[in-house]
Design an enzyme around this catalytic site. Structure first.
Site: not given
Ligand code: NAD
Ligand code: DAU
Length: 351
Positions: A62, A83, A87, A132-134, A157, A159-161, A256
């Site tokens: 993209i 999506l 992330s 995202t809620d972040e 992250y 800030a970019s979202k 956590n």
């Molecule tokens: P993920 O990291 O598992 O998947 C991201 C996908 O995007 C991957 O398949 C990757 O190959 C693709 N991608 C990355 N850079 C790309 C590029 N330049 N061009 C095309 N494809 C590219 O992420 P996720 O956890 O499935 O999150 C998906 C979306 O949902 C994100 O926008 C994230 O910000 C949002 N989101 C995630 C969570 C969460 O808890 N995981 C919560 C709220 C919102």
């Molecule tokens: O809130 C939505 C977001 O949730 C999404 O936008 C992001 O894409 C997704 O990655 C997620 O972000 P978090 O930073 O909350 O998720 P993560 O699983 O990385 O961490 C969850 C919590 O656990 C966080 O408080 C950090 C903590 N953590 C995480 C890891 C990887 C640990 O304590 N140990 C770890 O090894």
């Protein structure tokens, strides 16, 4: 009614659930999954639907305006569900630039391509941006994020979202591009890359490795089963008015450390280890820089206006997730490759 829909990031965790839901539920739609297949993208996530006649995969980046415009020239999509993103917060702290390119420039390229394609007729078109809620920052005062909470992102992250959300709204205001945005809390479930807390802990417990808990484990997240997020996306895509934003969350806050202890109990049961064995692996490690204390979503608008609600209790969802990871050892072993080991060393061992 038939529709031609582009889903970006469909080979990732949440994207693969959205692609699967749409391909199975709407055989009359044509679903194009665009993904760069970064370390987080894995076509094995979609092995069960890859042969379906209404599904097509396109490998593209993209951040390349050329690749995106040429795809939109071939297919003037009716809808985009965006999506694709970098992330993982920890990776954004280690290397922010990639997040700026993918999450901001990548989103603008898609907005420009949709605008160009839809310029003569925006009727029944929709650009749906998944966020995202972040973006709201940290709800340290016990309040809940609503759709009108001010943005206050605190990591590269988030800030970019936040920046991409602002651009999506700016295209609606300036060019009348029909857009919707949803901001969701932490997802968990099958196919999540094991850099994120829950699958990382499951994998480490299985392999008798330490479970790294940042700081004192006091940070709070609101967890939602990924299929419930995919159902919300389906509803919002089909029912939301252009210009709207919806918050999506599980109303399910966990510290956590409490979550990890619950996971340890389930793992001891499944692996038939004496109670307390997995909890013995908990290790408190250096905190994440700028670690947001608490995320908490108020999803009442989505519940009231579109009738969505989470379907699973957390304990049930967590047990289901553990069972999935234990039954899908091959999927996991393909991901735990050299690259993952390098990331793990940098993130957890050589700090
Ligand atoms: P993920 O990291 O598992 O998947 C991201 C996908 O995007 C991957 O398949 C990757 O190959 C693709 N991608 C990355 N850079 C790309 C590029 N330049 N061009 C095309 N494809 C590219 O992420 P996720 O956890 O499935 O999150 C998906 C979306 O949902 C994100 O926008 C994230 O910000 C949002 N989101 C995630 C969570 C969460 O808890 N995981 C919560 C709220 C919102
Ligand atoms: O809130 C939505 C977001 O949730 C999404 O936008 C992001 O894409 C997704 O990655 C997620 O972000 P978090 O930073 O909350 O998720 P993560 O699983 O990385 O961490 C969850 C919590 O656990 C966080 O408080 C950090 C903590 N953590 C995480 C890891 C990887 C640990 O304590 N140990 C770890 O090894």
């Amino acid at each position: 009614m038939t529709k031609n829909i582009l889903i970006t990031g469909g080979a990732g965790f949440i994207g693969s659930h959205v692609v699967r839901l749409f391909v199975k539920k709407y055989p009359q739609y044509k679903i194009v999954n665009l993904d760069k297949l970064t370390y987080a993208g894995n076509l094995e996530n979609l092995a069960d639907i890859e042969g379906m006649p209404n599904y097509k995969f396109v490998k593209a980046d993209i951040t390349s305006a050329e690749e995106i415009f040429s795809l939109f020239k071939e297919n003037c999509f009716d809808g985009v569900i965006h999506l694709a993103a970098e992330s993982h917060v920890d990776r954004s702290i280690a290397n922010p630039v990639e997040f700026i390119f993918t999450n901001i420039i990548g989103t603008v390229n898609l907005l420009n391509a949709a605008r160009d394609c839809w310029k003569d007729n925006m009727q029944d078109k929709l650009f749906y941006h998944i966020s995202t809620d972040e973006v709201y920052g940290s709800a340290d005062d016990g309040s809940f994020f609503t759709e009108s909470t001010s943005y206050d992102p605190k990591s590269p992250y988030s800030a970019s979202k936040a920046s991409s959300d602002h651009l999506v709204r700016a295209y609606h205001n300036t060019y009348r591009l029909p857009v919707v945005i949803s901001n969701c809390s932490n997802n968990y479930g099958p196919y999540q890359f094991p850099e994120k807390l829950i699958p990382l802990a499951i994998n480490n417990i299985k392999n008798n490795k330490q479970i790294p808990v940042y700081g004192k484990g006091e940070n709070i997240r609101d967890w939602l089963y990924v299929e419930d997020h995919a159902r919300a996306i389906d509803l919002i895509f089909h029912k939301a008015e252009p210009g709207k934003t919806y918050n999506i969350g599980g109303n399910n806050e966990w510290k956590n450390i409490d979550l990890i202890k619950k996971l340890c109990e389930i793992m001891d049961d499944r692996l038939k280890r004496p109670a307390g064995t997995s909890a013995g692996l908990i290790t408190f490690v250096k905190d994440r820089a700028g670690h947001d204390l608490r995320y908490a979503i108020d999803s009442s608008m989505l519940q009231k206006e579109l009738g969505w609600k989470p379907s699973l209790q957390f304990e049930e969802g967590l047990a289901k997730t553990v069972d999935w990871y234990l039954a899908n050892d091959t999927w996991l072993s393909h991901i735990i490759s050299g690259d993952y080991e390098k990331y793990y060393e940098n993130q957890y061992v050589n700090r």
